[in-house]
Design a protein around this motif. Sequence first.
Motif, PDB file in Angstrom:
ATOM      1  N   SER A 196       0.813  -1.213   0.000  1.00 30.90           N
ATOM      2  CA  SER A 196       0.000   0.000   0.000  1.00 30.90           C
ATOM      3  C   SER A 196       0.849   1.268   0.000  1.00 30.90           C
ATOM      4  CB  SER A 196      -0.946   0.005   1.202  1.00 30.90           C
ATOM      5  OG  SER A 196      -0.208   0.092   2.405  1.00 30.90           O
ATOM      6  N   MET A 197       2.114   1.162   0.371  1.00 25.73           N
ATOM      7  CA  MET A 197       3.000   2.332   0.426  1.00 25.73           C
ATOM      8  C   MET A 197       3.645   2.639  -0.925  1.00 25.73           C
ATOM      9  SD  MET A 197       4.912   1.587   4.051  1.00 25.73           S
ATOM     10  CE  MET A 197       6.295   2.573   3.617  1.00 25.73           C
ATOM     11  N   LEU A 198       3.816   1.643  -1.762  1.00 28.62           N
ATOM     12  CA  LEU A 198       4.577   1.798  -2.993  1.00 28.62           C
ATOM     13  C   LEU A 198       3.667   1.754  -4.216  1.00 28.62           C
ATOM     14  CD1 LEU A 198       7.456  -0.611  -2.041  1.00 28.62           C
ATOM     15  CD2 LEU A 198       7.486   1.873  -1.943  1.00 28.62           C
ATOM     16  N   LYS A 199       4.057   2.485  -5.244  1.00 26.15           N
ATOM     17  CA  LYS A 199       3.263   2.502  -6.470  1.00 26.15           C
ATOM     18  C   LYS A 199       3.493   1.276  -7.333  1.00 26.15           C
ATOM     19  CE  LYS A 199       1.581   6.662  -8.214  1.00 26.15           C
ATOM     20  NZ  LYS A 199       1.526   7.624  -9.236  1.00 26.15           N
ATOM     21  N   GLY A 200       4.717   0.862  -7.517  1.00 28.09           N
ATOM     22  CA  GLY A 200       5.019  -0.237  -8.424  1.00 28.09           C
ATOM     23  C   GLY A 200       4.841  -1.616  -7.826  1.00 28.09           C
ATOM     24  N   PHE A 201       4.441  -1.685  -6.563  1.00 26.40           N
ATOM     25  CA  PHE A 201       4.251  -2.957  -5.862  1.00 26.40           C
ATOM     26  C   PHE A 201       2.851  -2.944  -5.268  1.00 26.40           C
ATOM     27  CE2 PHE A 201       4.959  -5.361  -1.751  1.00 26.40           C
ATOM     28  CZ  PHE A 201       4.912  -6.608  -2.329  1.00 26.40           C
ATOM     29  N   GLU A 202       1.980  -3.798  -5.789  1.00 33.29           N
ATOM     30  CA  GLU A 202       0.577  -3.800  -5.370  1.00 33.29           C
ATOM     31  C   GLU A 202       0.175  -5.177  -4.855  1.00 33.29           C
ATOM     32  OE1 GLU A 202      -1.637  -2.599  -8.765  1.00 33.29           O
ATOM     33  OE2 GLU A 202      -0.699  -0.630  -8.862  1.00 33.29           O
ATOM     34  N   VAL A 203      -0.567  -5.153  -3.754  1.00 35.85           N
ATOM     35  CA  VAL A 203      -1.107  -6.380  -3.171  1.00 35.85           C
ATOM     36  C   VAL A 203      -2.618  -6.208  -3.115  1.00 35.85           C
ATOM     37  CG1 VAL A 203      -1.090  -7.910  -1.176  1.00 35.85           C
ATOM     38  CG2 VAL A 203       0.988  -6.687  -1.810  1.00 35.85           C
ATOM     39  N   ALA A 204      -3.365  -7.153  -3.683  1.00 45.51           N
ATOM     40  CA  ALA A 204      -4.805  -7.010  -3.871  1.00 45.51           C
ATOM     41  C   ALA A 204      -5.598  -7.049  -2.565  1.00 45.51           C
ATOM     42  CB  ALA A 204      -5.314  -8.086  -4.826  1.00 45.51           C
ATOM     43  N   GLY A 205      -5.138  -7.719  -1.562  1.00 48.39           N
ATOM     44  CA  GLY A 205      -5.884  -7.809  -0.312  1.00 48.39           C
ATOM     45  C   GLY A 205      -5.106  -8.587   0.735  1.00 48.39           C
ATOM     46  N   PHE A 206      -5.752  -8.766   1.896  1.00 49.29           N
ATOM     47  CA  PHE A 206      -5.061  -9.423   2.998  1.00 49.29           C
ATOM     48  C   PHE A 206      -4.680 -10.856   2.667  1.00 49.29           C
ATOM     49  CE2 PHE A 206      -5.199 -12.198   6.710  1.00 49.29           C
ATOM     50  CZ  PHE A 206      -4.149 -11.675   7.429  1.00 49.29           C
ATOM     51  N   TRP A 207      -5.587 -11.613   2.063  1.00 45.30           N
ATOM     52  CA  TRP A 207      -5.284 -13.022   1.813  1.00 45.30           C
ATOM     53  C   TRP A 207      -4.201 -13.187   0.768  1.00 45.30           C
ATOM     54  CZ3 TRP A 207      -6.200 -16.002   5.540  1.00 45.30           C
ATOM     55  CH2 TRP A 207      -7.286 -15.768   6.375  1.00 45.30           C
ATOM     56  N   TRP A 208      -4.153 -12.285  -0.213  1.00 45.31           N
ATOM     57  CA  TRP A 208      -3.047 -12.305  -1.160  1.00 45.31           C
ATOM     58  C   TRP A 208      -1.748 -11.951  -0.446  1.00 45.31           C
ATOM     59  CZ3 TRP A 208      -3.481 -15.106  -5.113  1.00 45.31           C
ATOM     60  CH2 TRP A 208      -4.668 -15.194  -5.831  1.00 45.31           C
ATOM     61  N   ALA A 209      -1.822 -11.026   0.504  1.00 45.43           N
ATOM     62  CA  ALA A 209      -0.635 -10.675   1.292  1.00 45.43           C
ATOM     63  C   ALA A 209      -0.198 -11.852   2.151  1.00 45.43           C
ATOM     64  CB  ALA A 209      -0.924  -9.455   2.161  1.00 45.43           C
ATOM     65  N   PHE A 210      -1.156 -12.570   2.708  1.00 41.46           N
ATOM     66  CA  PHE A 210      -0.857 -13.735   3.550  1.00 41.46           C
ATOM     67  C   PHE A 210      -0.123 -14.801   2.727  1.00 41.46           C
ATOM     68  CE2 PHE A 210      -1.886 -17.679   5.782  1.00 41.46           C
ATOM     69  CZ  PHE A 210      -1.639 -17.328   7.100  1.00 41.46           C
ATOM     70  N   ILE A 211      -0.694 -15.151   1.587  1.00 46.48           N
ATOM     71  CA  ILE A 211      -0.077 -16.159   0.720  1.00 46.48           C
ATOM     72  C   ILE A 211       1.246 -15.633   0.160  1.00 46.48           C
ATOM     73  CG2 ILE A 211      -0.369 -17.493  -1.401  1.00 46.48           C
ATOM     74  CD1 ILE A 211      -3.429 -17.364  -0.810  1.00 46.48           C
ATOM     75  N   GLY A 212       1.254 -14.359  -0.221  1.00 46.47           N
ATOM     76  CA  GLY A 212       2.462 -13.758  -0.778  1.00 46.47           C
ATOM     77  C   GLY A 212       3.606 -13.720   0.213  1.00 46.47           C
ATOM     78  N   ALA A 213       3.316 -13.429   1.467  1.00 46.26           N
ATOM     79  CA  ALA A 213       4.358 -13.398   2.488  1.00 46.26           C
ATOM     80  C   ALA A 213       4.952 -14.789   2.700  1.00 46.26           C
ATOM     81  CB  ALA A 213       3.800 -12.851   3.801  1.00 46.26           C
ATOM     82  N   ILE A 214       4.119 -15.805   2.640  1.00 47.81           N
ATOM     83  CA  ILE A 214       4.615 -17.172   2.794  1.00 47.81           C
ATOM     84  C   ILE A 214       5.485 -17.566   1.600  1.00 47.81           C
ATOM     85  CG2 ILE A 214       3.924 -19.604   2.876  1.00 47.81           C
ATOM     86  CD1 ILE A 214       1.476 -18.669   4.520  1.00 47.81           C
ATOM     87  N   VAL A 215       5.007 -17.282   0.391  1.00 50.01           N
ATOM     88  CA  VAL A 215       5.775 -17.620  -0.810  1.00 50.01           C
ATOM     89  C   VAL A 215       7.066 -16.810  -0.860  1.00 50.01           C
ATOM     90  CG1 VAL A 215       5.742 -17.591  -3.338  1.00 50.01           C
ATOM     91  CG2 VAL A 215       3.727 -18.332  -2.083  1.00 50.01           C
ATOM     92  N   TYR A 216       7.000 -15.530  -0.451  1.00 44.37           N
ATOM     93  CA  TYR A 216       8.196 -14.678  -0.430  1.00 44.37           C
ATOM     94  C   TYR A 216       9.228 -15.226   0.562  1.00 44.37           C
ATOM     95  CZ  TYR A 216      11.055 -10.476   0.184  1.00 44.37           C
ATOM     96  OH  TYR A 216      12.101  -9.593   0.256  1.00 44.37           O
ATOM     97  N   SER A 217       8.769 -15.678   1.710  1.00 45.98           N
ATOM     98  CA  SER A 217       9.688 -16.265   2.699  1.00 45.98           C
ATOM     99  C   SER A 217      10.358 -17.521   2.159  1.00 45.98           C
ATOM    100  CB  SER A 217       8.939 -16.593   3.984  1.00 45.98           C
ATOM    101  OG  SER A 217       8.440 -15.441   4.579  1.00 45.98           O
ATOM    102  N   ILE A 218       9.581 -18.358   1.500  1.00 49.96           N
ATOM    103  CA  ILE A 218      10.139 -19.588   0.926  1.00 49.96           C
ATOM    104  C   ILE A 218      11.138 -19.243  -0.180  1.00 49.96           C
ATOM    105  CG2 ILE A 218       9.572 -21.652  -0.417  1.00 49.96           C
ATOM    106  CD1 ILE A 218       6.907 -21.726   1.181  1.00 49.96           C
ATOM    107  N   ALA A 219      10.758 -18.299  -1.049  1.00 48.56           N
ATOM    108  CA  ALA A 219      11.631 -17.931  -2.169  1.00 48.56           C
ATOM    109  C   ALA A 219      12.946 -17.304  -1.661  1.00 48.56           C
ATOM    110  CB  ALA A 219      10.920 -16.969  -3.102  1.00 48.56           C
ATOM    111  N   THR A 220      12.857 -16.430  -0.674  1.00 46.09           N
ATOM    112  CA  THR A 220      14.092 -15.820  -0.150  1.00 46.09           C
ATOM    113  C   THR A 220      14.951 -16.861   0.550  1.00 46.09           C
ATOM    114  OG1 THR A 220      12.926 -15.099   1.843  1.00 46.09           O
ATOM    115  CG2 THR A 220      13.192 -13.486   0.074  1.00 46.09           C
ATOM    116  N   SER A 221      14.331 -17.814   1.211  1.00 46.00           N
ATOM    117  CA  SER A 221      15.115 -18.880   1.858  1.00 46.00           C
ATOM    118  C   SER A 221      15.845 -19.725   0.824  1.00 46.00           C
ATOM    119  CB  SER A 221      14.212 -19.783   2.688  1.00 46.00           C
ATOM    120  OG  SER A 221      13.647 -19.073   3.743  1.00 46.00           O
ATOM    121  N   LEU A 222      15.160 -20.076  -0.243  1.00 48.41           N
ATOM    122  CA  LEU A 222      15.791 -20.876  -1.281  1.00 48.41           C
ATOM    123  C   LEU A 222      16.892 -20.089  -2.008  1.00 48.41           C
ATOM    124  CD1 LEU A 222      12.681 -22.679  -2.821  1.00 48.41           C
ATOM    125  CD2 LEU A 222      14.427 -23.665  -1.335  1.00 48.41           C
ATOM    126  N   LEU A 223      16.621 -18.819  -2.292  1.00 44.06           N
ATOM    127  CA  LEU A 223      17.610 -18.021  -3.005  1.00 44.06           C
ATOM    128  C   LEU A 223      18.811 -17.668  -2.117  1.00 44.06           C
ATOM    129  CD1 LEU A 223      15.326 -15.608  -5.069  1.00 44.06           C
ATOM    130  CD2 LEU A 223      16.714 -17.502  -5.919  1.00 44.06           C
TER     131      LEU A 223
END
Length: 112
Positions: A79-106
């Motif tokens: 919500s703070m950034l223009k080029g980065f958009e999250v559609a809602g809480f549940w997308w943020a919930f799933i996105g945070a989990i996937v982001y954590s997994i992706a950063t751990s793997l990378l």
Amino acid sequence: MTLLLVWILNAVALLIVAYILPGINVASFGSALIAAVVLGLLNMLLKPVLQVLTLPLTIVTLGLFLLVINALLFWMAGSMLKGFEVAGFWWAFIGAIVYSIATSLLSNLIPN
């Protein structure tokens, strides 16, 4: 040098999340770099405060409320950034989990 590499890998992880999940959009690699910095700052500054304030709820839920805190910070960055958009809480919930997994793997790509 390692900090720069971690920053780039976190931006790549954001691009992976945006590619996988339709509710999360990243406009460009530059937007992903800025979003990675903002997420890092939010996790560094706000997350410890929120963890202390919600400690009783975290204990009652056996730590699962920490996923909600991660989702709220992910959503806040969207919500703070223009080029980065999250559609809602549940997308943020799933996105945070996937982001954590992706950063751990990378992060395994970085030599110790």
